[in-house]
Design a protein around this motif. Structure first.
Motif, PDB file in Angstrom:
ATOM      1  N   MET A 291       0.746  -1.015  -0.164  1.00  0.00           N
ATOM      2  CA  MET A 291       0.205   0.040   0.258  1.00  0.00           C
ATOM      3  C   MET A 291       1.096   1.104   0.392  1.00  0.00           C
ATOM      4  SD  MET A 291      -3.228  -0.808   2.304  1.00  0.00           S
ATOM      5  CE  MET A 291      -3.994  -0.269   2.469  1.00  0.00           C
ATOM      6  N   GLU A 292       2.257   1.309   0.313  1.00  0.00           N
ATOM      7  CA  GLU A 292       2.682   2.771   0.726  1.00  0.00           C
ATOM      8  C   GLU A 292       4.057   2.473  -0.103  1.00  0.00           C
ATOM      9  OE1 GLU A 292       1.247   3.748   5.407  1.00  0.00           O
ATOM     10  OE2 GLU A 292       3.306   1.739   4.859  1.00  0.00           O
ATOM     11  N   TYR A 293       4.103   1.209  -0.912  1.00  0.00           N
ATOM     12  CA  TYR A 293       5.311   1.721  -1.757  1.00  0.00           C
ATOM     13  C   TYR A 293       5.131   0.498  -3.121  1.00  0.00           C
ATOM     14  CZ  TYR A 293       8.490   1.737   2.883  1.00  0.00           C
ATOM     15  OH  TYR A 293       8.831   2.318   4.163  1.00  0.00           O
ATOM     16  N   ASN A 294       6.304   1.069  -3.948  1.00  0.00           N
ATOM     17  CA  ASN A 294       6.117   0.278  -5.129  1.00  0.00           C
ATOM     18  C   ASN A 294       7.276  -0.470  -5.115  1.00  0.00           C
ATOM     19  OD1 ASN A 294       4.156   1.845  -6.344  1.00  0.00           O
ATOM     20  ND2 ASN A 294       5.612   3.954  -6.279  1.00  0.00           N
ATOM     21  N   PHE A 295       7.097  -0.940  -5.975  1.00  0.00           N
ATOM     22  CA  PHE A 295       8.300  -2.265  -6.283  1.00  0.00           C
ATOM     23  C   PHE A 295       8.956  -1.856  -7.579  1.00  0.00           C
ATOM     24  CE2 PHE A 295       6.096  -4.188  -2.651  1.00  0.00           C
ATOM     25  CZ  PHE A 295       7.338  -3.993  -1.734  1.00  0.00           C
TER      26      PHE A 295
END
Length: 105
Positions: free
Chosen positions: A54-58
């Motif tokens: 939810m809070e990070y892009n990979f």
């Protein structure tokens, strides 16, 4: 006691290099976590926050150097890594050896 190690990671999309907690990089699929809200990026790295969907892009990335003991050393290596395509601990040793031989008479 801080046991988290760090990695220097090259992000392909924007061609940047950053020091991140080692566990942010996923070797199995060549991605690295990157916070969606980058305002507090440095605090998230320092606190070894665990990335989530939810809070990070990979983002697609490659690990240039890993197992670095301190964030300060990792950031120093990240600065150096911006100017080379391959980077490791051996590069530091080779550069020191070259410079010491250069100034011998």
């Amino acid at each position: 006691m801080n046991v988290t190690k760090y990695s220097v990671v090259h992000f392909y999309d924007d061609n940047t290099v950053e020091a991140v907690p080692k566990f942010w990089f996923r070797k199995n699929n060549g991605t690295c976590a990157w916070p969606k809200n980058t305002k507090n990026f440095h605090k998230l790295v320092e606190k070894h926050c665990i990335p989530n969907e939810m809070e990070y892009n990979f983002l697609e990335a490659r690990e240039m150097c890993s197992g670095i003991e301190s964030l300060i050393k990792a950031r120093e290596k990240a600065k150096k890594a911006m100017f080379v395509s391959d980077f490791s601990d051996d590069d530091d040793k080779a550069n020191r050896k070259f410079m010491s031989n250069l100034f011998r008479f």
